[in-house]
Motif scaffolding. Structure first.
Motif, PDB file in Angstrom:
ATOM      1  N   UNK A 103       0.834  -1.207   0.000  1.00 55.26           N
ATOM      2  CA  UNK A 103       0.000   0.000   0.000  1.00 55.26           C
ATOM      3  C   UNK A 103       0.867   1.254   0.000  1.00 55.26           C
ATOM      4  N   UNK A 104       1.903   1.268   0.835  1.00 61.51           N
ATOM      5  CA  UNK A 104       2.821   2.406   0.860  1.00 61.51           C
ATOM      6  C   UNK A 104       3.492   2.587  -0.493  1.00 61.51           C
ATOM      7  N   UNK A 105       3.891   1.489  -1.074  1.00 65.79           N
ATOM      8  CA  UNK A 105       4.620   1.509  -2.344  1.00 65.79           C
ATOM      9  C   UNK A 105       3.761   2.109  -3.461  1.00 65.79           C
ATOM     10  N   UNK A 146      10.256   5.037  -1.938  1.00 66.43           N
ATOM     11  CA  UNK A 146       9.607   4.073  -2.822  1.00 66.43           C
ATOM     12  C   UNK A 146      10.612   3.119  -3.439  1.00 66.43           C
ATOM     13  N   UNK A 147      11.785   3.640  -3.809  1.00 68.07           N
ATOM     14  CA  UNK A 147      12.827   2.804  -4.407  1.00 68.07           C
ATOM     15  C   UNK A 147      13.295   1.742  -3.411  1.00 68.07           C
ATOM     16  N   UNK A 148      13.461   2.120  -2.157  1.00 69.98           N
ATOM     17  CA  UNK A 148      13.858   1.157  -1.124  1.00 69.98           C
ATOM     18  C   UNK A 148      12.803   0.070  -0.944  1.00 69.98           C
ATOM     19  N   UNK A 149      11.539   0.474  -0.901  1.00 74.56           N
ATOM     20  CA  UNK A 149      10.454  -0.492  -0.722  1.00 74.56           C
ATOM     21  C   UNK A 149      10.355  -1.452  -1.897  1.00 74.56           C
ATOM     22  N   UNK A 150      10.800  -1.027  -3.071  1.00 74.34           N
ATOM     23  CA  UNK A 150      10.682  -1.866  -4.269  1.00 74.34           C
ATOM     24  C   UNK A 150      11.417  -3.199  -4.113  1.00 74.34           C
ATOM     25  N   UNK A 151      12.451  -3.228  -3.272  1.00 70.07           N
ATOM     26  CA  UNK A 151      13.218  -4.458  -3.097  1.00 70.07           C
ATOM     27  C   UNK A 151      12.405  -5.547  -2.392  1.00 70.07           C
ATOM     28  N   UNK A 165      10.539   4.236 -12.510  1.00 70.50           N
ATOM     29  CA  UNK A 165       9.818   5.496 -12.327  1.00 70.50           C
ATOM     30  C   UNK A 165      10.341   6.288 -11.133  1.00 70.50           C
ATOM     31  N   UNK A 166      10.644   5.597 -10.028  1.00 70.98           N
ATOM     32  CA  UNK A 166      11.201   6.294  -8.863  1.00 70.98           C
ATOM     33  C   UNK A 166      12.571   6.886  -9.200  1.00 70.98           C
ATOM     34  N   UNK A 167      13.365   6.177  -9.988  1.00 69.70           N
ATOM     35  CA  UNK A 167      14.684   6.690 -10.367  1.00 69.70           C
ATOM     36  C   UNK A 167      14.548   7.920 -11.261  1.00 69.70           C
ATOM     37  N   UNK A 168      13.684   7.836 -12.277  1.00 69.49           N
ATOM     38  CA  UNK A 168      13.485   8.962 -13.202  1.00 69.49           C
ATOM     39  C   UNK A 168      12.963  10.181 -12.452  1.00 69.49           C
ATOM     40  N   UNK A 169      11.931   9.971 -11.634  1.00 71.23           N
ATOM     41  CA  UNK A 169      11.348  11.091 -10.879  1.00 71.23           C
ATOM     42  C   UNK A 169      12.370  11.682  -9.916  1.00 71.23           C
ATOM     43  N   UNK A 170      13.174  10.811  -9.275  1.00 71.84           N
ATOM     44  CA  UNK A 170      14.194  11.298  -8.338  1.00 71.84           C
ATOM     45  C   UNK A 170      15.260  12.121  -9.030  1.00 71.84           C
ATOM     46  N   UNK A 184      24.199   4.726  -2.921  1.00 75.16           N
ATOM     47  CA  UNK A 184      24.564   3.878  -1.785  1.00 75.16           C
ATOM     48  C   UNK A 184      23.622   2.684  -1.642  1.00 75.16           C
ATOM     49  N   UNK A 185      22.317   2.901  -1.832  1.00 75.55           N
ATOM     50  CA  UNK A 185      21.349   1.801  -1.729  1.00 75.55           C
ATOM     51  C   UNK A 185      21.646   0.741  -2.784  1.00 75.55           C
TER      52      UNK A 185
END
Length: 383
Positions: A103-105, A146-151, A165-170, A184-185
């Motif tokens: 849900x958070x993701x 969001x990128x962290x949660x993707x894992x 999408x999280x990478x592009x938006x970031x 680092x992540x």
């Protein structure tokens, strides 16, 4: 109840109250803000279980009590901030407890799509896109969260789409903090599997393409030039300009005035007036949660705060083999707090902090059950 929880997540994780306050009207922004806390209260009242996350209640009590006793010079927002904070950490805890990572993701993914939409269809933003989050650094943190949660997402298509999408938006936020944490992540992810190296390669390709088309996207010329230098192995002076270290240094002498009890509420938080694009700053805040807490409430409150978040990092490291996402989220949160000072008013940071605490608590309880053959509640949360 599920629909109420989802609405609360959208309001907080997409920063909708502040967005409508800045982009629409004060009345609409206030309506969304009041609705957020009202829905949290309603959810708490009708929830069958009640949980109290003691460390955050103690932290709030210590900070608000000590800071106001030391100095009452900046009390304009004190009572409102105090009430909202305790509603979030006491009543909002049950909302967080019932919230899944999926849900958070998904909510974060929809929020970050607003950054991409802004870059494509809205002009005159100033070259750093922020979507619903209004601030590029806050937008960058939403993307890295969001990128962290993707894992931890099981659906492969949703996982890969989110990471892209999280990478592009970031990248579009031109946030130095986002870029550092993202690198680092991805390096940490190599400890999960060496195959994750492809994420770094794809990211570098995306970053290169992003910079190549910078002139067509109305990007910040200064940041574009500075970030382009990274690909050449250089750290451009534009990235060092107005760095967080420089901002922190303005407050070092003030820290020494009263290191034990601090200088009082809001003394390290700066003064900004106005709304939306019509804001002006009298002086900048410290842009560091740890320095803010010590500067306003003293060393012992900072020590307690560091104990909470240091525990997140240590337990996240211990859990890395079975659930690396807790370490990723804890690490990225602490890194973000090194650049931000509105901790007690930042509902996204508070929700994420409570989510980490609850996940670690579940892991500890499961570890006890596995070791001794029965479940022993170590969290001291139930009331």
């Amino acid at each position: 109840m599920k629909y109420i929880r989802i609405i609360i997540l959208f309001l907080i994780f997409c920063n909708l109250p502040s967005y409508f306050l800045a982009k629409s009207s004060a009345s609409l922004g206030q309506l969304f803000s009041y609705s957020t806390f009202l829905l949290i209260i309603v959810y708490y009242i009708f929830s069958k279980t009640k949980k109290l996350i003691v460390p955050f209640v103690v932290l709030g009590f210590l900070f608000f009590l000590i800071s106001i006793l030391v100095s009452a010079d900046n009390t304009q927002t004190y009572l409102v901030t105090l009430v909202k904070y305790f509603i979030v950490v006491i009543m909002g805890a049950i909302v967080v407890s019932d919230t899944t990572k999926e849900e958070m993701y998904i909510v974060l993914l929809l929020g970050c799509l607003s950054i991409i939409y802004e870059s494509m269809f809205i002009e005159g933003i100033g070259g750093r896109y922020r979507g619903f989050y209004l601030n590029p650094n806050a937008a960058g943190y939403a993307c890295i969260l969001g990128y962290c949660l993707s894992f931890s997402i099981d659906n492969r298509k949703l996982k890969i789409a989110g990471q892209l999408l999280f990478s592009i938006a970031g990248f579009m936020t031109f946030s130095r903090t986002f870029l550092l944490i993202w690198v680092l992540i991805n390096l940490f992810s190599l400890f999960i599997s060496y195959q994750n190296v492809y994420k770094i390669i794809v990211g570098v390709v995306l970053f290169s393409l992003f910079l190549s088309f910078g002139s067509k996207l109305d990007l910040s010329a200064k940041r574009l030039h500075a970030f382009s230098g990274i690909l050449q192995g250089k750290v451009n002076d534009d990235l060092k300009e107005e760095s967080r270290e420089e901002t922190w240094s303005h407050y070092y002498n003030k820290l020494l005035i009263n290191p034990v009890l601090g200088n009082g509420y809001h003394s390290f938080s700066g003064e900004t007036f106005g709304r939306g694009n019509n804001t002006f700053t009298i002086h900048n805040g410290v842009h560091n949660t740890f320095l803010m807490i010590m500067g306003e409430a003293g060393f012992f409150v900072l020590l307690y705060f560091t104990w909470i978040y240091g525990g997140f990092l240590v337990n996240g490291f211990r859990m890395f083999g079975s659930n690396p996402v807790i370490f990723f989220v804890s690490f990225s949160l602490i890194m973000y707090m090194l650049t931000n000072h509105n901790y007690f008013e930042n509902n996204l940071v508070l929700f994420v902090s409570m989510w980490i605490y609850i996940q670690i608590d579940k892991w500890k309880n499961n570890e006890v059950e596995t070791t001794f053959g029965y479940k022993l509640n170590l969290s001291n949360q139930s009331i």
